[in-house]
Design an enzyme around this catalytic site. Structure first.
Site, PDB file in Angstrom:
ATOM      1  N   CYS A  58     -84.749 -17.554 -71.684  1.00 39.29           N
ATOM      2  CA  CYS A  58     -84.849 -18.578 -70.655  1.00 39.29           C
ATOM      3  C   CYS A  58     -85.525 -17.983 -69.427  1.00 39.29           C
ATOM      4  O   CYS A  58     -85.259 -16.848 -69.037  1.00 39.29           O
ATOM      5  CB  CYS A  58     -83.511 -19.162 -70.217  1.00 39.29           C
ATOM      6  SG  CYS A  58     -82.637 -20.017 -71.516  1.00 39.29           S
ATOM      7  N   ARG A  70     -90.299 -16.134 -72.414  1.00 34.87           N
ATOM      8  CA  ARG A  70     -88.835 -15.987 -72.384  1.00 34.87           C
ATOM      9  C   ARG A  70     -88.114 -17.091 -73.163  1.00 34.87           C
ATOM     10  O   ARG A  70     -86.897 -17.034 -73.324  1.00 34.87           O
ATOM     11  CB  ARG A  70     -88.342 -15.985 -70.936  1.00 34.87           C
ATOM     12  CG  ARG A  70     -88.904 -14.868 -70.107  1.00 34.87           C
ATOM     13  CD  ARG A  70     -88.376 -14.927 -68.700  1.00 34.87           C
ATOM     14  NE  ARG A  70     -86.963 -14.608 -68.643  1.00 34.87           N
ATOM     15  CZ  ARG A  70     -86.467 -13.391 -68.545  1.00 34.87           C
ATOM     16  NH1 ARG A  70     -87.280 -12.362 -68.474  1.00 34.87           N
ATOM     17  NH2 ARG A  70     -85.172 -13.202 -68.493  1.00 34.87           N
ATOM     18  N   TRP A  81     -84.612 -21.078 -74.016  1.00 29.12           N
ATOM     19  CA  TRP A  81     -84.369 -20.531 -75.355  1.00 29.12           C
ATOM     20  C   TRP A  81     -82.939 -20.939 -75.664  1.00 29.12           C
ATOM     21  O   TRP A  81     -81.990 -20.463 -75.048  1.00 29.12           O
ATOM     22  CB  TRP A  81     -84.509 -19.011 -75.352  1.00 29.12           C
ATOM     23  CG  TRP A  81     -84.407 -18.407 -76.714  1.00 29.12           C
ATOM     24  CD1 TRP A  81     -85.400 -18.301 -77.638  1.00 29.12           C
ATOM     25  CD2 TRP A  81     -83.256 -17.798 -77.304  1.00 29.12           C
ATOM     26  NE1 TRP A  81     -84.929 -17.671 -78.774  1.00 29.12           N
ATOM     27  CE2 TRP A  81     -83.624 -17.357 -78.598  1.00 29.12           C
ATOM     28  CE3 TRP A  81     -81.938 -17.586 -76.880  1.00 29.12           C
ATOM     29  CZ2 TRP A  81     -82.731 -16.709 -79.462  1.00 29.12           C
ATOM     30  CZ3 TRP A  81     -81.053 -16.949 -77.739  1.00 29.12           C
ATOM     31  CH2 TRP A  81     -81.450 -16.519 -79.016  1.00 29.12           C
ATOM     32  N   ASN A 106     -80.121 -19.150 -66.562  1.00 28.13           N
ATOM     33  CA  ASN A 106     -80.452 -18.225 -67.655  1.00 28.13           C
ATOM     34  C   ASN A 106     -79.206 -17.393 -67.901  1.00 28.13           C
ATOM     35  O   ASN A 106     -78.697 -16.765 -66.980  1.00 28.13           O
ATOM     36  CB  ASN A 106     -81.629 -17.333 -67.218  1.00 28.13           C
ATOM     37  CG  ASN A 106     -81.867 -16.178 -68.167  1.00 28.13           C
ATOM     38  OD1 ASN A 106     -81.559 -16.266 -69.348  1.00 28.13           O
ATOM     39  ND2 ASN A 106     -82.420 -15.096 -67.653  1.00 28.13           N
ATOM     40  N   GLY A 107     -78.695 -17.403 -69.143  1.00 31.17           N
ATOM     41  CA  GLY A 107     -77.483 -16.639 -69.439  1.00 31.17           C
ATOM     42  C   GLY A 107     -76.441 -17.517 -70.097  1.00 31.17           C
ATOM     43  O   GLY A 107     -76.770 -18.585 -70.633  1.00 31.17           O
ATOM     44  N   GLU A 145     -91.562  -0.835 -88.693  1.00 35.50           N
ATOM     45  CA  GLU A 145     -92.225  -1.538 -87.605  1.00 35.50           C
ATOM     46  C   GLU A 145     -93.328  -2.465 -88.140  1.00 35.50           C
ATOM     47  O   GLU A 145     -93.479  -3.592 -87.669  1.00 35.50           O
ATOM     48  CB  GLU A 145     -92.785  -0.507 -86.602  1.00 35.50           C
ATOM     49  CG  GLU A 145     -93.579  -1.073 -85.444  1.00 35.50           C
ATOM     50  CD  GLU A 145     -92.803  -2.034 -84.555  1.00 35.50           C
ATOM     51  OE1 GLU A 145     -91.576  -2.168 -84.707  1.00 35.50           O
ATOM     52  OE2 GLU A 145     -93.444  -2.697 -83.722  1.00 35.50           O
ATOM     53  N   LYS A 158     -93.290  -6.460 -87.494  1.00 38.40           N
ATOM     54  CA  LYS A 158     -94.412  -7.186 -86.868  1.00 38.40           C
ATOM     55  C   LYS A 158     -94.849  -8.349 -87.751  1.00 38.40           C
ATOM     56  O   LYS A 158     -95.061  -9.456 -87.289  1.00 38.40           O
ATOM     57  CB  LYS A 158     -95.625  -6.271 -86.640  1.00 38.40           C
ATOM     58  CG  LYS A 158     -95.572  -5.292 -85.518  1.00 38.40           C
ATOM     59  CD  LYS A 158     -95.615  -5.866 -84.127  1.00 38.40           C
ATOM     60  CE  LYS A 158     -94.233  -6.171 -83.612  1.00 38.40           C
ATOM     61  NZ  LYS A 158     -93.534  -5.114 -82.945  1.00 38.40           N
ATOM     62  N   GLU A 196     -92.207 -11.197 -87.990  1.00 40.85           N
ATOM     63  CA  GLU A 196     -91.969 -11.810 -86.678  1.00 40.85           C
ATOM     64  C   GLU A 196     -93.020 -12.855 -86.300  1.00 40.85           C
ATOM     65  O   GLU A 196     -92.693 -13.906 -85.758  1.00 40.85           O
ATOM     66  CB  GLU A 196     -91.982 -10.671 -85.661  1.00 40.85           C
ATOM     67  CG  GLU A 196     -91.697 -11.004 -84.249  1.00 40.85           C
ATOM     68  CD  GLU A 196     -91.666  -9.748 -83.377  1.00 40.85           C
ATOM     69  OE1 GLU A 196     -90.983  -9.791 -82.365  1.00 40.85           O
ATOM     70  OE2 GLU A 196     -92.334  -8.740 -83.699  1.00 40.85           O
ATOM     71  N   HIS A 250     -84.864   3.420-105.840  1.00 43.41           N
ATOM     72  CA  HIS A 250     -83.406   3.208-105.900  1.00 43.41           C
ATOM     73  C   HIS A 250     -83.045   1.739-105.691  1.00 43.41           C
ATOM     74  O   HIS A 250     -81.897   1.439-105.346  1.00 43.41           O
ATOM     75  CB  HIS A 250     -82.712   4.081-104.851  1.00 43.41           C
ATOM     76  CG  HIS A 250     -82.870   5.547-105.103  1.00 43.41           C
ATOM     77  ND1 HIS A 250     -82.264   6.195-106.159  1.00 43.41           N
ATOM     78  CD2 HIS A 250     -83.606   6.490-104.463  1.00 43.41           C
ATOM     79  CE1 HIS A 250     -82.602   7.479-106.146  1.00 43.41           C
ATOM     80  NE2 HIS A 250     -83.427   7.676-105.127  1.00 43.41           N
ATOM     81  N   LYS A 272     -88.974 -13.112 -75.708  1.00 40.58           N
ATOM     82  CA  LYS A 272     -89.357 -11.730 -75.416  1.00 40.58           C
ATOM     83  C   LYS A 272     -88.154 -10.857 -75.055  1.00 40.58           C
ATOM     84  O   LYS A 272     -87.920  -9.841 -75.663  1.00 40.58           O
ATOM     85  CB  LYS A 272     -90.381 -11.730 -74.284  1.00 40.58           C
ATOM     86  CG  LYS A 272     -90.868 -10.353 -73.881  1.00 40.58           C
ATOM     87  CD  LYS A 272     -91.726  -9.746 -74.957  1.00 40.58           C
ATOM     88  CE  LYS A 272     -92.313  -8.408 -74.543  1.00 40.58           C
ATOM     89  NZ  LYS A 272     -92.779  -7.660 -75.724  1.00 40.58           N
TER      90      LYS A 272
HETATM   91  C1  AGP Z   1     -90.505  -6.584 -81.135  1.00 37.72           C
HETATM   92  O1  AGP Z   1     -91.718  -7.064 -81.558  1.00 37.72           O
HETATM   93  C2  AGP Z   1     -89.478  -7.561 -80.877  1.00 37.72           C
HETATM   94  N1  AGP Z   1     -89.895  -8.629 -80.096  1.00 37.72           N
HETATM   95  C3  AGP Z   1     -88.069  -7.053 -80.614  1.00 37.72           C
HETATM   96  O2  AGP Z   1     -87.647  -6.417 -81.764  1.00 37.72           O
HETATM   97  C4  AGP Z   1     -87.839  -6.128 -79.400  1.00 37.72           C
HETATM   98  O3  AGP Z   1     -88.423  -4.885 -79.609  1.00 37.72           O
HETATM   99  C5  AGP Z   1     -86.313  -5.991 -79.158  1.00 37.72           C
HETATM  100  O4  AGP Z   1     -85.793  -7.240 -78.847  1.00 37.72           O
HETATM  101  C6  AGP Z   1     -85.983  -4.989 -78.081  1.00 37.72           C
HETATM  102  O5  AGP Z   1     -86.528  -5.354 -76.858  1.00 37.72           O
HETATM  103  P1  AGP Z   1     -86.585  -4.357 -75.653  1.00 37.72           P
HETATM  104  O6  AGP Z   1     -87.501  -3.247 -76.028  1.00 37.72           O
HETATM  105  O7  AGP Z   1     -87.094  -5.164 -74.505  1.00 37.72           O
HETATM  106  O8  AGP Z   1     -85.192  -3.847 -75.426  1.00 37.72           O
END
Ligand code: AGP
Length: 609
Positions: free
Chosen positions: A2, A27, A74, A100-101, A482, A486, A489, A505, A604
């Site tokens: 948010c 956000r 969000w 927000n929260g 990673e 990516k 996501e 395994h 984000k």
């Molecule tokens: C990464 O592409 C993601 N959006 C997510 O995994 C992110 O890295 C995670 O939420 C941690 O965020 P931060 O680094 O701001 O703590």
């Protein structure tokens, strides 16, 4: 999660709020709304979906006034809908709130207010706020006192902005747990969850501390601490530029941020390296303390944890300190063992991730020292850690983390070399060799980026798949995690990363002609082992996409697709491998028509647990 904005000043409130919301859209983008106070009355507009929907609505139903608040949501409590969209109002529409929260005691407050005759329209926790404020105004308290009383009733973590007809030229605000900034331009003030919204018109800002609250008016800013004492505002210049937060010539911010990586590395090296040694001027821990650390516990989330897993290998190898990694959300609940010589390391781009922050607090409650690797050095984690290392990636706004990841890996590598050097563990020639290779990384990355067309071909193949497997070992096992993160996501293709040795395994059972396998096999100690993985997948008809060192004819021949990275030391390879994996996810998402900067269901900064 948010985004909230508020504006008071001579410009068009609607336009300033709209631009602010666009800058904060990363956000959350389930719904958006704004409330503007003009001619003594509050008007609101809300729309489900991205900010563009709100913009369309405003075109037909513009808003006029001098004070306003806005929100991009969000969803936590209640589905994305107009009725659940912020701002939330009291019955007479004389008070509007953006939040927000989470108000953790909202159920109790809701039932108390319902008993008092208040009618709730939404499923949100936020709606208790306007009704509570209304109640205190009805009881005869001034708007300032009603706001303060309302805050005292709210548990949980939040950032809030409130306008009320009875306080015609004021925006009330409060921060407890979620970030909030007050910024000023020319005879105008902006409130925002993050810097990008204020950059276009403001010159300096106050990063509110937890528990602080107050109001802005044309006369200035008044801030109180949690105890109700007046606080002297601490204005800090805004150093971020418009170019830093704008996508410029790129189609998406993620692509811009991928392309920024060589420059980020040059910036890091300029700040941290001289001819022979490594420097962390911002690091508050002295050399003596660092040399005595006996154990490091890295806790982070998502991409930041993947970087931490590479960092673990660096720290064990170069600093010879026993190191563990864990998800923050697991670490804090498993009653971690502590000892006097343990150092907890938090890694975070945003510095606001609720799970990582809770991990830091857990560490401090257990009397452990905390060092955080942060991109946002004005964040809550920056304030709550004993020491920090600035990632220096510059603002990262794309939801998918790219340049922050490689900056995390680079800073962890430099940190491990720094500690190893303090402990006299690394001969200066070895350090010089690694550093001279590292200095070549920006140009190597540029070379990779120039070759993006070959990634586009792989993406065109991958776009119709439902599942993909990523394999790597040692330094590049986290790269596999990673790469998979990516891809899933932003393209919504299911992807999993595994350690190459674990493939046989269990995960091998997944391979078929429809399940491609990405083999990360740069030159080095584990390359031949990765060839074994390749053969295992190939024997089950799996299509092979390999990431290899330039000129590796043997793997090229065996691969359906390959991407070459420049030759480098194995320890540096994750920095280079990351770039084609980011591009692969990006172009696959583009092929599938996905909105790369606004992946579904995500935001984000994840500020809820
Ligand atoms: C990464 O592409 C993601 N959006 C997510 O995994 C992110 O890295 C995670 O939420 C941690 O965020 P931060 O680094 O701001 O703590």
């Amino acid at each position: 999660m948010c985004g909230i904005v508020g504006y008071i000043g001579p410009k068009s409130v609607e336009s300033v709020l709209l631009v602010g919301l666009q800058k904060l859209e990363y956000r959350g983008y389930d719904s958006a709304g704004m409330a503007v106070l003009g001619d003594g009355e509050i008007a609101t507009r809300k729309a489900v979906g991205k900010i563009a929907e709100l913009q369309k609505l405003l075109k037909n139903q513009p808003m006029f006034g001098t004070v306003g608040i806005g929100h991009s949501r969000w969803a936590t409590h209640g589905e994305p809908s107009t009725v659940n969209a912020h701002p939330h109002l009291n019955k007479q529409h004389t008070i509007a709130v953006v939040h927000n929260g989470v108000f953790e005691n909202y159920a109790k407050l809701r039932s108390e207010l319902t008993d008092d005759g208040y009618v709730f329209l939404s499923e949100t926790d936020t709606e208790v706020a306007p009704h509570l404020m209304d109640k205190y105004l009805e009881e005869g308290f001034s708007p300032e006192e009603a706001f303060a009383r309302m805050l005292r009733r709210l548990d949980g973590q939040y950032a809030l902005a409130v306008i009320a007809e009875k306080a015609n030229q004021k925006i009330f605000f409060a921060r407890k747990g979620s970030p909030l900034i007050v910024a000023r331009g020319k005879s105008e003030y902006l409130l925002s969850s993050d810097i990008p919204a204020v950059v276009p018109i403001c010159e300096d800002a106050i990063y509110l501390e937890n528990g602080e609250w107050g109001y802005v008016s044309p006369e200035g800013v008044t801030i109180f601490n949690a105890a109700g004492d007046i606080v002297t505002p601490k204005w800090e210049p805004i150093t971020v530029s418009i170019e830093d937060v704008d996508k410029g010539e790129f189609e998406y911010l993620m692509l811009k941020e991928i392309y920024e990586q060589p420059d980020v590395f040059e910036r890091i090296f300029k700040e941290r390296l001289d001819e022979t040694f490594i420097h962390f001027p911002e690091l508050k821990f002295g050399k003596e303390y660092l040399a005595r650390v006996g154990r490091i516990l890295i806790q982070a989330c998502g991409t930041s944890l993947n970087a931490g897993m590479i960092g673990r290998i660096y720290i064990e190898q170069f600093s010879r300190i026993s190191t563990e990694t864990d998800y923050s959300s697991e670490w804090r609940y498993r009653n971690p063992l502590t000892s006097g010589d343990s150092l907890v390391v938090g890694i975070s781009q945003s510095g606001e991730t609720a799970d990582t922050l809770a991990g830091i607090r857990e560490a401090k409650a257990k009397f452990m020292r905390v060092l955080s690797f942060l991109n946002n050095v004005n964040s809550t984690m920056a304030r709550e850690s004993d020491a920090l290392i600035n990632l220096m990636a510059g603002p990262e706004i794309g939801v998918a983390s790219t340049k922050a990841f490689t900056a995390q890996v680079a800073n962890l590598l430099l940190f491990s070399l720094y500690v190893g050097s303090i402990k006299w563990l690394i001969p200066s020639e070895e350090r010089a060799k690694i550093l001279s290779e590292l200095r070549m990384v920006p140009d190597m990355m540029r070379k990779i980026l120039k070759n993006h067309d070959s990634i586009k071909k792989i993406a065109a193949f991958l776009k119709d798949k439902n599942d993909t497997i990523f394999l790597g070992r040692t330094y590049n096992y986290p790269s596999a995690l990673e790469g998979a993160l990516k891809l899933k996501e932003i393209s919504y293709i299911h992807a999993s990363g595994y350690a190459g040795g674990e493939f046989k395994h269990g995960p091998l059972a997944l391979v078929s002609e429809n399940v491609p396998v990405v083999i990360i096999a740069p030159k080095g100690e584990i390359r031949t082992k990765m060839i074994s993985n390749l053969k295992e997948a190939q024997a089950r008809k799996g299509k092979i996409i390999s990431i290899i060192t330039e000129g590796d004819e043997e793997i090229k021949k065996e691969s359906d697709f390959y991407f070459e990275i420049p030759e480098c030391d194995e320890s540096i390879s994750p920095l280079l491998v990351a770039v084609p994996l980011q591009l692969l996810a990006y172009y696959t998402a583009i092929e599938r028509g996905c909105d790369v900067d606004r992946p579904r269901n995500l935001a984000k900064a994840v500020t809820v647990e």
